[in-house]
Design a protein around this motif. Structure first.
Motif, PDB file in Angstrom:
ATOM      1  N   ARG A 166       0.828  -1.219   0.000  1.00 13.38           N
ATOM      2  CA  ARG A 166       0.000   0.000   0.000  1.00 13.38           C
ATOM      3  C   ARG A 166       0.857   1.262   0.000  1.00 13.38           C
ATOM      4  O   ARG A 166       0.576   2.219  -0.704  1.00 13.38           O
ATOM      5  CB  ARG A 166      -0.930  -0.012   1.225  1.00 13.38           C
ATOM      6  N   PHE A 167       1.905   1.261   0.811  1.00 12.99           N
ATOM      7  CA  PHE A 167       2.734   2.461   0.934  1.00 12.99           C
ATOM      8  C   PHE A 167       4.173   2.232   0.462  1.00 12.99           C
ATOM      9  O   PHE A 167       5.053   3.037   0.766  1.00 12.99           O
ATOM     10  CB  PHE A 167       2.720   2.982   2.383  1.00 12.99           C
ATOM     11  N   HIS A 168       4.379   1.108  -0.253  1.00 11.55           N
ATOM     12  CA  HIS A 168       5.693   0.814  -0.826  1.00 11.55           C
ATOM     13  C   HIS A 168       6.781   0.931   0.258  1.00 11.55           C
ATOM     14  O   HIS A 168       7.762   1.669   0.107  1.00 11.55           O
ATOM     15  CB  HIS A 168       5.988   1.777  -1.987  1.00 11.55           C
ATOM     16  N   SER A 169       6.556   0.245   1.356  1.00 14.13           N
ATOM     17  CA  SER A 169       7.497   0.355   2.482  1.00 14.13           C
ATOM     18  C   SER A 169       7.484  -0.946   3.284  1.00 14.13           C
ATOM     19  O   SER A 169       6.836  -1.918   2.906  1.00 14.13           O
ATOM     20  CB  SER A 169       7.100   1.534   3.377  1.00 14.13           C
ATOM     21  N   ILE A 170       8.199  -0.934   4.386  1.00 12.47           N
ATOM     22  CA  ILE A 170       8.206  -2.067   5.315  1.00 12.47           C
ATOM     23  C   ILE A 170       7.336  -1.688   6.506  1.00 12.47           C
ATOM     24  O   ILE A 170       7.547  -0.646   7.131  1.00 12.47           O
ATOM     25  CB  ILE A 170       9.655  -2.363   5.781  1.00 12.47           C
ATOM     26  N   LYS A 171       6.356  -2.522   6.806  1.00 11.40           N
ATOM     27  CA  LYS A 171       5.459  -2.250   7.942  1.00 11.40           C
ATOM     28  C   LYS A 171       5.786  -3.225   9.074  1.00 11.40           C
ATOM     29  O   LYS A 171       5.731  -4.442   8.891  1.00 11.40           O
ATOM     30  CB  LYS A 171       3.994  -2.392   7.521  1.00 11.40           C
ATOM     31  N   ILE A 172       6.080  -2.677  10.234  1.00 13.31           N
ATOM     32  CA  ILE A 172       6.505  -3.488  11.379  1.00 13.31           C
ATOM     33  C   ILE A 172       5.404  -3.471  12.437  1.00 13.31           C
ATOM     34  O   ILE A 172       4.935  -2.401  12.851  1.00 13.31           O
ATOM     35  CB  ILE A 172       7.833  -2.938  11.940  1.00 13.31           C
ATOM     36  N   CYS A 173       4.991  -4.660  12.859  1.00 14.06           N
ATOM     37  CA  CYS A 173       3.837  -4.788  13.763  1.00 14.06           C
ATOM     38  C   CYS A 173       4.235  -5.601  14.996  1.00 14.06           C
ATOM     39  O   CYS A 173       4.096  -6.833  15.015  1.00 14.06           O
ATOM     40  CB  CYS A 173       2.690  -5.480  13.027  1.00 14.06           C
ATOM     41  N   PRO A 174       4.717  -4.939  16.035  1.00 15.94           N
ATOM     42  CA  PRO A 174       5.254  -5.673  17.197  1.00 15.94           C
ATOM     43  C   PRO A 174       4.200  -6.412  18.024  1.00 15.94           C
ATOM     44  O   PRO A 174       4.547  -7.317  18.789  1.00 15.94           O
ATOM     45  CB  PRO A 174       5.901  -4.557  18.051  1.00 15.94           C
ATOM     46  N   LEU A 175       2.926  -6.045  17.895  1.00 16.07           N
ATOM     47  CA  LEU A 175       1.897  -6.596  18.801  1.00 16.07           C
ATOM     48  C   LEU A 175       1.086  -7.738  18.198  1.00 16.07           C
ATOM     49  O   LEU A 175      -0.007  -8.040  18.686  1.00 16.07           O
ATOM     50  CB  LEU A 175       0.936  -5.472  19.232  1.00 16.07           C
ATOM     51  N   ILE A 176       1.601  -8.393  17.181  1.00 13.49           N
ATOM     52  CA  ILE A 176       0.741  -9.361  16.472  1.00 13.49           C
ATOM     53  C   ILE A 176       0.207 -10.469  17.373  1.00 13.49           C
ATOM     54  O   ILE A 176      -0.877 -10.986  17.139  1.00 13.49           O
ATOM     55  CB  ILE A 176       1.450  -9.979  15.238  1.00 13.49           C
TER      56      ILE A 176
END
Ligand code: SF4
Length: 243
Positions: A166-176
């Motif tokens: 979506r934003f052409h980036s790396i999305k980091i999600c620590p709370l998965i």
């Protein structure tokens, strides 16, 4: 700093075989890795919901001057703005930015008609949330989000580190791996301020025209866009709808 994984070099989540067994279910390790890897360029897009204040508290212990961006649509509840003021006072080092859309609410009404959220919510979300985040992330390699797998089926396959088309980036999600109870245990144990609407039946809080209280035991996002075929604002989907 560690070598950066970028949108173009992403192969798979580097934490794919990581089995967190600590009290934060891996969140602290992932945040330490994220700030060690991306440093000042890391952006946390925070909605100041329950997950948001947990992440802010954890981030403040790892990177005191982290950049936090709130998508200020101009349509949030007064209680949300009150919470942000409290958080700014509690964590003075954090760089909390209130990112506004190009158009004010009145200008949007003049151009697209009043209450666009009732007629074309995707377009409203595009103008007031997605485009501002696109502008914020323009040129950014990575960003943080408080997504949890149990929130909805569409979020159940979220990894710690994700290629974000979506934003052409790396999305980091620590709370998965966090449950709703984990979130509230952390808030209570650390005596954190939170949006008082959570005590009045609002598990998920967005703009006031599109957020309602839910019945006890209801799905956490059931109060968002009630009566519309819409469950997400589009920040976490790849479609570029609404414009
Ligand atoms: Fe507009 Fe509702 Fe989306 Fe807010 S949540 S930007 S009011 S459609």
């Amino acid at each position: 700093m560690k070598p950066q994984i970028t949108y173009d070099t992403f192969v798979e989540d580097p934490f794919i075989d990581f089995e967190p067994n600590d009290a934060t279910k891996g969140a602290e390790s992932v945040l330490e890795w994220a700030y060690d890897t991306y440093g000042d360029s890391m952006i946390y897009a925070c909605s100041f919901g329950a997950e948001g204040i947990v992440l802010i508290d954890m981030i403040s212990k790892i990177k005191k001057d982290a950049t936090v961006v709130f998508l200020d649509t101009g349509l949030h509840f007064p209680q949300t703005y009150e919470l942000i003021d409290k958080v700014k006072k509690k964590y003075p080092g954090l760089r909390i930015q209130m990112k506004k859309p190009d158009l004010t609410v009145d200008e949007q009404a003049e151009k697209y008609g009043s209450a666009l959220w009732k007629r074309q919510p995707d377009q409203c979300c595009y103008l007031r949330k997605i485009k501002p985040l696109e502008d914020t992330l323009s040129g950014a390699v990575s960003w943080l989000s408080g997504l949890r797998r149990e929130q909805s089926p569409s979020r159940s396959k979220t990894n710690f580190v994700n290629k974000d088309d979506r934003f052409h980036s790396i999305k980091i999600c620590p709370l998965i791996y966090w449950t709703w109870d984990d979130v509230w245990d952390y808030i209570k144990e650390n005596n954190l301020d939170y949006n008082e609407l959570h005590d009045h039946g609002y598990p998920s809080i967005g703009c006031f025209p599109c957020t309602q209280a839910v019945s006890a035991g209801g799905d956490s996002r059931e109060g968002r866009w009630v009566g519309l075929q819409k469950t997400e604002c589009g920040l976490h989907t790849v479609e570029k709808g609404g414009h």
